[in-house]
Design a protein around this motif. Structure first.
Motif, PDB file in Angstrom:
ATOM      1  N   ASP A  15       0.841  -1.209   0.000  1.00  0.00           N
ATOM      2  CA  ASP A  15       0.000   0.000   0.000  1.00  0.00           C
ATOM      3  C   ASP A  15       0.870   1.252   0.000  1.00  0.00           C
ATOM      4  OD1 ASP A  15      -2.409  -1.382  -0.023  1.00  0.00           O
ATOM      5  OD2 ASP A  15      -2.751  -1.189   2.141  1.00  0.00           O
ATOM      6  N   GLY A  16       1.931   1.231   0.800  1.00  0.00           N
ATOM      7  CA  GLY A  16       2.832   2.379   0.858  1.00  0.00           C
ATOM      8  C   GLY A  16       3.563   2.605  -0.457  1.00  0.00           C
ATOM      9  N   MET A  17       3.976   1.509  -1.094  1.00  0.00           N
ATOM     10  CA  MET A  17       4.645   1.615  -2.397  1.00  0.00           C
ATOM     11  C   MET A  17       3.693   2.205  -3.434  1.00  0.00           C
ATOM     12  SD  MET A  17       6.562  -2.097  -2.377  1.00  0.00           S
ATOM     13  CE  MET A  17       7.030  -2.024  -4.115  1.00  0.00           C
ATOM     14  N   ALA A  18       2.452   1.734  -3.428  1.00  0.00           N
ATOM     15  CA  ALA A  18       1.454   2.243  -4.376  1.00  0.00           C
ATOM     16  C   ALA A  18       1.243   3.741  -4.163  1.00  0.00           C
ATOM     17  CB  ALA A  18       0.143   1.482  -4.215  1.00  0.00           C
ATOM     18  N   ASP A  19       1.191   4.158  -2.924  1.00  0.00           N
ATOM     19  CA  ASP A  19       0.978   5.580  -2.650  1.00  0.00           C
ATOM     20  C   ASP A  19       2.197   6.408  -3.030  1.00  0.00           C
ATOM     21  OD1 ASP A  19      -1.246   7.184  -1.743  1.00  0.00           O
ATOM     22  OD2 ASP A  19       0.126   7.889  -0.184  1.00  0.00           O
ATOM     23  N   LEU A  47      -1.905  -0.752  -8.111  1.00  0.00           N
ATOM     24  CA  LEU A  47      -2.836   0.343  -7.834  1.00  0.00           C
ATOM     25  C   LEU A  47      -4.281  -0.080  -8.088  1.00  0.00           C
ATOM     26  CD1 LEU A  47      -0.761   3.228  -9.358  1.00  0.00           C
ATOM     27  CD2 LEU A  47      -1.590   3.150  -7.016  1.00  0.00           C
ATOM     28  N   GLU A  48      -4.503  -0.826  -9.144  1.00  0.00           N
ATOM     29  CA  GLU A  48      -5.862  -1.248  -9.481  1.00  0.00           C
ATOM     30  C   GLU A  48      -6.405  -2.286  -8.505  1.00  0.00           C
ATOM     31  OE1 GLU A  48      -8.035   0.050 -11.956  1.00  0.00           O
ATOM     32  OE2 GLU A  48      -6.490   1.562 -11.683  1.00  0.00           O
ATOM     33  N   SER A  49      -5.524  -2.999  -7.823  1.00  0.00           N
ATOM     34  CA  SER A  49      -5.980  -4.036  -6.896  1.00  0.00           C
ATOM     35  C   SER A  49      -6.091  -3.537  -5.460  1.00  0.00           C
ATOM     36  CB  SER A  49      -5.024  -5.236  -6.945  1.00  0.00           C
ATOM     37  OG  SER A  49      -3.768  -4.885  -6.392  1.00  0.00           O
ATOM     38  N   GLN A  50      -5.710  -2.298  -5.219  1.00  0.00           N
ATOM     39  CA  GLN A  50      -5.700  -1.754  -3.859  1.00  0.00           C
ATOM     40  C   GLN A  50      -7.092  -1.583  -3.286  1.00  0.00           C
ATOM     41  OE1 GLN A  50      -3.402   1.938  -4.148  1.00  0.00           O
ATOM     42  NE2 GLN A  50      -2.708   1.335  -2.132  1.00  0.00           N
ATOM     43  N   SER A  51      -7.257  -1.998  -2.039  1.00  0.00           N
ATOM     44  CA  SER A  51      -8.523  -1.732  -1.354  1.00  0.00           C
ATOM     45  C   SER A  51      -8.383  -0.568  -0.380  1.00  0.00           C
ATOM     46  CB  SER A  51      -9.002  -2.990  -0.615  1.00  0.00           C
ATOM     47  OG  SER A  51      -8.014  -3.426   0.292  1.00  0.00           O
ATOM     48  N   ASN A  52      -7.139  -0.156  -0.095  1.00  0.00           N
ATOM     49  CA  ASN A  52      -6.883   0.952   0.826  1.00  0.00           C
ATOM     50  C   ASN A  52      -6.006   2.006   0.158  1.00  0.00           C
ATOM     51  OD1 ASN A  52      -8.172  -0.253   3.113  1.00  0.00           O
ATOM     52  ND2 ASN A  52      -6.406  -1.607   3.295  1.00  0.00           N
ATOM     53  N   PRO A  53      -6.580   2.813  -0.741  1.00  0.00           N
ATOM     54  CA  PRO A  53      -5.739   3.832  -1.375  1.00  0.00           C
ATOM     55  C   PRO A  53      -5.228   4.829  -0.334  1.00  0.00           C
ATOM     56  CG  PRO A  53      -8.051   4.146  -1.956  1.00  0.00           C
ATOM     57  CD  PRO A  53      -7.962   2.879  -1.172  1.00  0.00           C
ATOM     58  N   GLY A  54      -3.990   5.235  -0.519  1.00  0.00           N
ATOM     59  CA  GLY A  54      -3.369   6.172   0.412  1.00  0.00           C
ATOM     60  C   GLY A  54      -3.670   7.613   0.062  1.00  0.00           C
ATOM     61  N   PRO A  55      -3.119   8.544   0.829  1.00  0.00           N
ATOM     62  CA  PRO A  55      -3.402   9.965   0.638  1.00  0.00           C
ATOM     63  C   PRO A  55      -3.052  10.485  -0.758  1.00  0.00           C
ATOM     64  CG  PRO A  55      -2.141   9.615   2.662  1.00  0.00           C
ATOM     65  CD  PRO A  55      -2.247   8.301   1.975  1.00  0.00           C
ATOM     66  N   ALA A  56      -1.935  10.058  -1.330  1.00  0.00           N
ATOM     67  CA  ALA A  56      -1.553  10.552  -2.658  1.00  0.00           C
ATOM     68  C   ALA A  56      -2.525  10.056  -3.722  1.00  0.00           C
ATOM     69  CB  ALA A  56      -0.126  10.122  -3.004  1.00  0.00           C
TER      70      ALA A  56
END
Length: 178
Positions: free
Chosen positions: A61-65, A105-114
């Motif tokens: 999640d952190g990497m995606a953000d 990113l498309e599989s994320q269920s918890n998108p981060g602030p960015a």
């Protein structure tokens, strides 16, 4: 090291862990990402990473953000077409630098602030342009899918810009006229 000198150890932070994880995956692919290997690259035991990320899911999640933070955010108040094009082009370029990131990113269920800031920019520009909220929702999904899908296809079969015309002709020659 000269006798009497001490090595300066760079403190481990969440940001440093995430940046190194992104670098590792950029270089070696998502399959290479293990806590042990990441710890080795940072010069620490894998267990030390858990002081900065809860688990591998939190790391992803952190990497995606972190990657999402590289996207230009559409800004309401200007020409909506220009803003959407600018943001989409930016995201496309980022995803070409980090080809593994689109599926993540498309599989994320918890998108981060960015990621939320980026999506909120799209929503703000589209709503301000007069699009109803339901149509805005579908437009954001469509734009996102197009950006990620196109970047994924382009990364899978890269064509250098100076060979694009030749590739298009070759493709057209293989398509039956009917």
């Amino acid at each position: 090291m000269v006798a009497g000198e001490q090595s300066v150890r760079v403190p481990l932070t969440r940001e440093r862990v995430l940046q190194e994880a992104v670098s590792l995956v950029d270089e070696s692919g998502m399959d290479a990402l293990t806590m042990r290997r990441l710890g080795q690259r940072l010069g620490v035991e894998a267990m030390s990473l858990y002081n900065h990320v809860s688990n591998k899911s939190d790391l992803l999640d952190g990497m995606a953000d972190l990657v999402s933070a590289e996207f230009a955010v559409p800004v309401p108040g200007g020409n909506w077409r220009h803003e959407l094009r600018r943001a989409a082009s930016s995201a496309h370029q980022v995803l070409l630098r980090h080809p593994w990131a689109g599926p993540l990113l498309e599989s994320q269920s918890n998108p981060g602030p960015a990621r939320l800031r980026y999506l909120n920019g799209f929503v703000g520009v589209l709503v301000e342009s007069g699009l109803p909220m339901q149509a805005t929702y579908h437009a954001v999904l469509t734009l996102d899918s197009y950006i990620y899908g196109y970047a994924l296809q382009e990364a899978a079969a890269p064509v250098p810009p100076d060979q694009a015309a030749q590739a298009a002709e070759s493709f057209a020659a293989r398509v039956p006229p009917a």
